[in-house]
Write an enzyme that holds these catalytic residues in place. Structure first.
Site, PDB file in Angstrom:
ATOM      1  N   ASP A 298      77.865  -0.684 102.443  1.00 44.49           N
ATOM      2  CA  ASP A 298      77.628   0.559 101.725  1.00 44.49           C
ATOM      3  C   ASP A 298      78.050   0.317 100.267  1.00 44.49           C
ATOM      4  O   ASP A 298      78.615  -0.729  99.923  1.00 44.49           O
ATOM      5  CB  ASP A 298      78.372   1.746 102.359  1.00 44.49           C
ATOM      6  CG  ASP A 298      77.707   3.067 101.993  1.00 44.49           C
ATOM      7  OD1 ASP A 298      76.912   3.103 101.039  1.00 44.49           O
ATOM      8  OD2 ASP A 298      77.979   4.079 102.655  1.00 44.49           O
TER       9      ASP A 298
HETATM   10  C1  NOJ Z   1      76.402   5.722  99.820  1.00 36.37           C
HETATM   11  C2  NOJ Z   1      76.110   6.369 101.151  1.00 36.37           C
HETATM   12  O1  NOJ Z   1      77.272   6.367 101.943  1.00 36.37           O
HETATM   13  C3  NOJ Z   1      74.998   5.693 101.930  1.00 36.37           C
HETATM   14  O2  NOJ Z   1      74.689   6.468 103.045  1.00 36.37           O
HETATM   15  C4  NOJ Z   1      73.801   5.483 101.052  1.00 36.37           C
HETATM   16  O3  NOJ Z   1      72.775   4.869 101.806  1.00 36.37           O
HETATM   17  C5  NOJ Z   1      74.202   4.631  99.853  1.00 36.37           C
HETATM   18  N1  NOJ Z   1      75.214   5.335  99.088  1.00 36.37           N
HETATM   19  C6  NOJ Z   1      73.025   4.303  98.959  1.00 36.37           C
HETATM   20  O4  NOJ Z   1      72.599   5.411  98.297  1.00 36.37           O
END
Ligand code: NOJ
Length: 749
Positions: A298
């Protein structure tokens, strides 16, 4: 099968010899189709890999955001340059054919090897045509509808240049304080698994190289839905048994359904952040589950391991992530900065890098990007397929199926023709809120609000704002009361702001915000029936509203067609059929609350018993249980029968029940099957969902529903952590929600 070799000229793959081809053919002939595909993908990836410098390999392990949409710090603004230098193999938050083409050309024409980019984006509940938030969609219990929503999202996203979505989010959660419950399927592992499969199937179809399918990314691995105190990104602490029996199943289901990528989560699990957790990423995911895709972090979660305090600095964080099994660094710049140096110093091995790059390249081959890097870049297709009438119709259909009728005293709903209706509330007129969080390319400016849609249906609707969704200003109450006084029925639209759900939107109080409920109390004094329409992204504490309202409709954030969908339900053009997939508590003190709780040593038998596992100020049960939802008709369950009272290990038993529509209009009912294992080597939940089916019934019509129960449905992690069943007594329950059920006993041999 060798077409890619011919097309692979830009990356100079002429070096493959005739001998290698013969060898490959020989190996191919002796394998089954699945391992044949594996061999072929590995071979293709290796042919590229051997041409790459260490720095180019590391470039494939890098994912940077464009400067379009970000959910964290943009620490790399030079992504275009990085692409050209081969330092960045993947981009997210860049979409539309023209922009994707620009970046893809930079990779294909200007980098040394011309390896095409992956383009990822958070296509969570739609690309431009926005479906209801995922929690709402889950309440449809309709796998065809959920798959269709993902399919339409994939069609639109792929038509706009994308080839990868950061979905499905399959995190089980019993934490309404956590804003991200809106992105998942709710509290139940069985239903969550069915939905995870449907979403992967919808995104990826049966063939990833089809131009209308996109790569799915199961997230957030793992147990991100259980942050302590419901605070986003907070510590997760649970037993391995709870993790494996409750939280793990939907990830497993998504991976078994073929999801090609997995995203790590921000949280720690048992003291180790997921992004550096070798047990999760290598032992469980790769070794036990045989996952062949790639693992992406993430957003900057490698870097965050320094804050977690599991490593002293970013360099160590990179090595920990790679050693744990992370293939791609989202936005952290850690792999880019340190891996080459670490290979040279021997802290990590180049073979580990090769393995990671192979997994990424395989996916690029599977998507067909080496055959045609611009396969998702077709302007005519983009124009025809994005936000089409057909897609909007699908969004309307799914939205109707996601609306849960929570209360309907004296048949307040549906609204009747000729009734004078006053609509009150800021949310009634809001377009933006209807779309919820994660709206990708969704545009709200031109969609009808609920008020617009109601007025289109019945032009003489009255309206007053009354109050804002937040804040304590009551100056609009007087006008709202004057307007409502002219009506036969009042429709009060209240709830949360759409940005109160999703990432970084935890709440410490789950009541309806501001003075909206005070307005409800004032309106109620007019003595007219009040319908409360709720817009929100989490289970709320609705205790006050439940007493005041005559009818309540939970509409979540229902998407681009939400206004029309809610209107159709309010006016009875569609009979609501959705059922909650998270328990709604009576107050925050009951949280976490979920139907599959344990019996404890001191369950309550009599309401007034002291020294029992209970509260002294509120009942134990939720205000609205899991699986609950009303209809404009009523259903009666009878005649639950089992084909046998004994279930043998390799046999099955049939449970049948009769369901009758006892009301006046046709309706759909979600019939639910639960079991309870009465005695186990470890304690077992009081109920576990094991099956469901959705029926349509005309008035007075009765249908017999049959469920097949097999012993593998009764398996769990036993005392010694082995997975399997234990013989003994079971209860089987069937009903229209997790509380009101018929029951029978059986024995498992
Ligand atoms: C953070 C989020 O937790 C995740 O779900 C998302 O896919 C990513 N950012 C990318 O935007």
């Amino acid at each position: 099968m060798f077409t890619w070799l011919i097309n692979a000229k830009p990356i100079h793959m002429k070096s493959l010899t005739g001998l290698a081809l013969i060898l490959l053919l020989f190996v191919a002939c002796s394998q089954n189709p699945a391992s044949l595909k594996e061999t072929s993908l590995n071979h293709k990836a290796d042919s590229v890999l051997k041409l790459m410098t260490l720095q180019e390999k590391i470039g494939q392990m890098v994912l940077y955001t464009s400067d379009w949409d970000v959910t964290g710090p943009t620490i790399r603004s030079s992504y275009l340059d990085d692409i050209k230098k081969g330092n960045c193999g993947n981009i997210f938050n860049a979409h539309t054919v023209s922009y994707v083409r620009t970046l893809q050309e930079a990779a294909v024409k200007e980098s040394r090897l011309g390896i095409p980019l992956l383009f990822g984006y958070d296509v969570i509940h739609g690309y431009k045509t926005i479906f209801p938030i995922s929690l709402g969609e889950a309440c449809s219990w309709d796998m065809a509808a959920i798959e269709k929503s993902a399919r339409v999202s994939a069609i639109e996203a792929s038509a706009s240049g994308l080839n990868w979505t950061f979905a499905p989010m399959v995190d089980i959660s019993v934490e309404p304080r956590w804003g991200r419950v809106s992105e998942g399927a709710g509290e139940d592992p069985f239903l969550g698994s069915c939905i995870a499969r449907a979403r992967v199937k919808g995104f990826q179809g049966t063939n990833l190289s089809d131009t209308s399918t996109i790569l799915a990314c199961v997230k957030h691995f793992a147990a991100y839905g259980a942050p302590l105190a419901g605070r986003d990104y907070n510590t997760v602490d649970m037993s391995k048994r709870v993790f494996l029996d409750t939280y793990f199943p939907p990830y497993k289901a998504a991976i078994e359904a073929g999801a090609g990528s997995v995203m790590t989560s921000f949280n720690e699990l048992d003291g180790v952040p997921s992004t550096g957790n070798k047990y999760l990423l290598t032992e469980l995911l790769r070794k036990e589950m045989g996952f062949k895709g790639f693992v992406v972090t993430d957003y900057t979660s490698i870097n965050e391991m320094v804050n977690h305090g599991i490593v002293a600095n970013e360099e160590e964080a990179g090595a920990l992530a790679l050693n744990a099994g992370v293939d791609m660094d989202m936005q952290g710049e850690i792999y880019f900065k340190y891996l080459a140096k670490q290979v040279k110093s021997g802290i990590v091995k180049e073979k580990q890098i090769d393995d990671a790059v192979r997994r990424i390249l395989r996916v690029k081959f599977e998507l067909g990007l080496f055959d045609d890097p611009y396969k998702y870049c077709n302007e005519a297709r983009e124009k025809a397929e994005v936000y089409s009438k057909e897609n909007l119709d699908a969004a309307l259909d799914v939205a109707k199926r996601s609306l849960v009728l929570l209360k309907n005293d004296n048949e307040t709903l549906p609204l009747r023709k000729g009734e004078k209706i006053a609509v009150i509330g800021e949310l009634a007129a809001s377009k933006r809120d209807l779309l919820g969080s994660w709206i990708a390319a969704g545009k709200w400016e031109n969609i009808p609000s609920l008020l617009d849609a109601m007025k289109a249906y019945q032009p003489d609707i009255l309206y007053a704002e009354g109050c804002k969704k937040m804040g304590d200003d009551k100056t609009g109450f007087a006008e709202a009361l004057r307007t409502a006084a002219k009506a036969d029925k009042i429709v009060l639209v209240i709830g949360e702001s759409c940005d109160w759900c999703g990432e970084a939107s935890s709440r410490s109080n789950i009541q309806v915000p501001g003075v909206q409920t005070d307005l409800l109390a004032e309106l109620k004094k007019l003595g007219k029936p009040v319908v409360v329409v709720l817009m929100n992204g989490r289970p709320l504490d609705l205790s006050r509203e439940e007493v005041l309202a005559d009818a309540m409709l939970e509409t979540w954030f229902a998407g681009s067609m939400g206004g029309q969908a809610i209107t159709q339900v309010l006016f009875g053009e569609y009979n609501p059929s959705a059922k909650l997939t998270m328990s709604f508590p009576r107050n925050l003190g009951q949280v976490p609350i979920y139907y599959y709780e344990k019996n404890t040593g001191r369950p309550i038998y009599l309401p007034n018993d002291k020294y029992k596992s209970k509260y002294i100020d509120v009942p134990n049960d939720p205000l609205f249980p899991f699986g609950f939802g009303l209809s404009y008709t009523t259903f009666e369950y009878s005649n639950l029968k089992l084909s046998n009272t004994v279930l043998n290990k390799n046999g099955n038993l049939k449970a049948t029940v009769q369901v009758k529509n006892t009301g006046k209009v046709p309706g759909e009912e979600v019939v639910q099957l639960y079991v309870r294992d009465l005695v186990g080597s470890v304690t077992r939940p009081v109920k576990e969902l094991k099956g469901f089916t959705k029926l349509s019934l005309n008035p007075d019509e009765t249908k017999t529903v049959e469920f097949t129960v097999t012993s593998d449905m009764l398996a769990f992690h036993r005392l010694d952590m082995s997975y399997g069943t234990e013989p003994g007594e079971f209860l089987l329950f069937v009903g229209g929600n997790s509380r009101d059920v018929l029951q029978k006993g059986f024995q498992l041999n």
